[in-house]
Motif scaffolding. Structure first.
Motif, PDB file in Angstrom:
ATOM      1  N   GLY A 101      33.892  31.681  43.188  1.00 22.18           N
ATOM      2  CA  GLY A 101      35.011  32.616  43.177  1.00 22.18           C
ATOM      3  C   GLY A 101      34.572  33.988  43.642  1.00 22.18           C
ATOM      4  N   SER A 102      35.552  34.781  44.058  1.00 20.32           N
ATOM      5  CA  SER A 102      35.284  36.119  44.589  1.00 20.32           C
ATOM      6  C   SER A 102      35.516  37.169  43.495  1.00 20.32           C
ATOM      7  CB  SER A 102      36.216  36.389  45.779  1.00 20.32           C
ATOM      8  OG  SER A 102      35.971  37.631  46.350  1.00 20.32           O
ATOM      9  N   PRO A 103      34.660  38.203  43.403  1.00 18.86           N
ATOM     10  CA  PRO A 103      33.578  38.581  44.313  1.00 18.86           C
ATOM     11  C   PRO A 103      32.205  38.046  43.918  1.00 18.86           C
ATOM     12  CG  PRO A 103      33.967  40.372  42.795  1.00 18.86           C
ATOM     13  CD  PRO A 103      34.952  39.285  42.422  1.00 18.86           C
ATOM     14  N   LYS A 104      32.134  37.203  42.888  1.00 18.86           N
ATOM     15  CA  LYS A 104      30.826  36.737  42.431  1.00 18.86           C
ATOM     16  C   LYS A 104      30.082  35.998  43.535  1.00 18.86           C
ATOM     17  CE  LYS A 104      30.311  35.333  38.208  1.00 18.86           C
ATOM     18  NZ  LYS A 104      30.315  34.542  36.943  1.00 18.86           N
ATOM     19  N   GLN A 105      30.800  35.164  44.312  1.00 18.49           N
ATOM     20  CA  GLN A 105      30.099  34.400  45.338  1.00 18.49           C
ATOM     21  C   GLN A 105      29.593  35.303  46.464  1.00 18.49           C
ATOM     22  OE1 GLN A 105      33.126  31.524  46.256  1.00 18.49           O
ATOM     23  NE2 GLN A 105      34.256  32.884  47.623  1.00 18.49           N
ATOM     24  N   GLU A 106      30.351  36.337  46.809  1.00 26.94           N
ATOM     25  CA  GLU A 106      29.884  37.260  47.845  1.00 26.94           C
ATOM     26  C   GLU A 106      28.659  38.048  47.383  1.00 26.94           C
ATOM     27  OE1 GLU A 106      33.885  36.008  48.761  1.00 26.94           O
ATOM     28  OE2 GLU A 106      33.214  37.134  47.001  1.00 26.94           O
TER      29      GLU A 106
END
Length: 274
Positions: free
Chosen positions: A186-191
């Motif tokens: 999920g975003s922003p964790k993956q970015e």
């Protein structure tokens, strides 16, 4: 909201400029491609040892990119942006520079898994709910799994603050050097994780694909095709997870989408393909 002028934001990399055209929507350069073409491009680049990073903005991610300078800086090194949200495609049409297709992270995940496995590339799946990465890989590319070309890792909640868990991730990347890396957080964790990990395997392609592992594994049901095509996929997700998604869709998403369409209509004819 601080307005972002057309043309502002991260520029495409040299690879994206020379081989894949982009169309600016709300200042962000979205790749003007289709799932098969983009999949072929990524596989060819990965096989040649040229890495990259694909970000798949939906309305929530585009809104965050526009109003949060820290997030804009975080993804400034991304190689390719795809239009995951249907309103982004509508906005491109309103401004007179239509994107050829909606490119969702989930569709790209399925197609790229098959293409990368067919090309014999090493694939890593990181994140997702417990067991979903393994289940998705087994369902999509069982032969590659059996051949040992797929590895998965599902770190626990809060792993970013746990040195031993980060060490496991670093070992996976530095020791195995995958060529395609899917991050399902999920975003922003993956970015944030991709930005942190890219230097460990710089020749790999990284893609943040959100809940895609669960879609394929069957843990989360994806909206039917007609809802995806009509821009109503968010309603399906909202019904499934109202507590988590109500603010994102109803408070932040709908007003931003309306503003996006208005801004795009008003700049019709002024944003070129680059």
């Amino acid at each position: 909201m601080t307005p972002i002028p057309p043309g502002a934001g991260p520029a495409p990399t040299e690879t994206a400029v020379t081989t894949l055209p982009t169309i600016q929507v709300d200042g962000l350069p979205f790749v003007a491609s289709t799932v098969p073409k983009l999949t072929g491009h990524i596989v060819a680049e990965a096989a040649a040892g040229r890495g990259g990073w694909v970000v798949t903005p939906n309305i929530d991610i585009l809104r965050r990119w526009r109003v949060e300078p820290a997030f804009r800086a975080l993804v400034s090194d991304a190689t390719i942006f795809t239009a995951d949200g249907r309103p982004i495609v509508w906005a491109s049409q309103l401004q007179g520079t239509p994107l050829p297709a909606r490119l969702t992270g989930s569709d790209l995940f399925v197609a790229l898994m098959a293409a990368a496995a067919g090309a014999g590339l090493r694939i890593a799946l990181i994140g997702g709910n417990e067991g979903t990465a393994e289940a998705a890989a087994a369902r999509l590319i069982p032969e590659a799994v059996a051949a040992g070309r797929v590895r998965t890792l599902c770190p626990p909640f809060g792993f970013e603050q746990q040195p031993q868990e980060m060490a496991r991730l670093e070992t996976l990347l530095t020791g195995w050097q995958p060529q395609i890396v899917f991050i399902g957080l999920g975003s922003p964790k993956q970015e944030k994780l991709i930005a942190r990990l890219r230097a460990l395997a710089p020749r790999a392609w990284y893609l943040g694909v959100g809940v895609s592992f669960s879609f394929v594994a069957g843990d989360v049901k994806r909206a039917p095709g007609w809802m995806q095509r009509s821009g109503l996929e968010w309603v399906h997700r909202l019904v499934q997870e109202p507590g988590r998604l109500a603010r994102r869709y109803l408070v932040d998403g709908i007003p931003f989408a309306a503003g996006l369409l208005w801004r795009s209509a008003s700049r019709r004819g002024r944003d070129p393909v680059v």
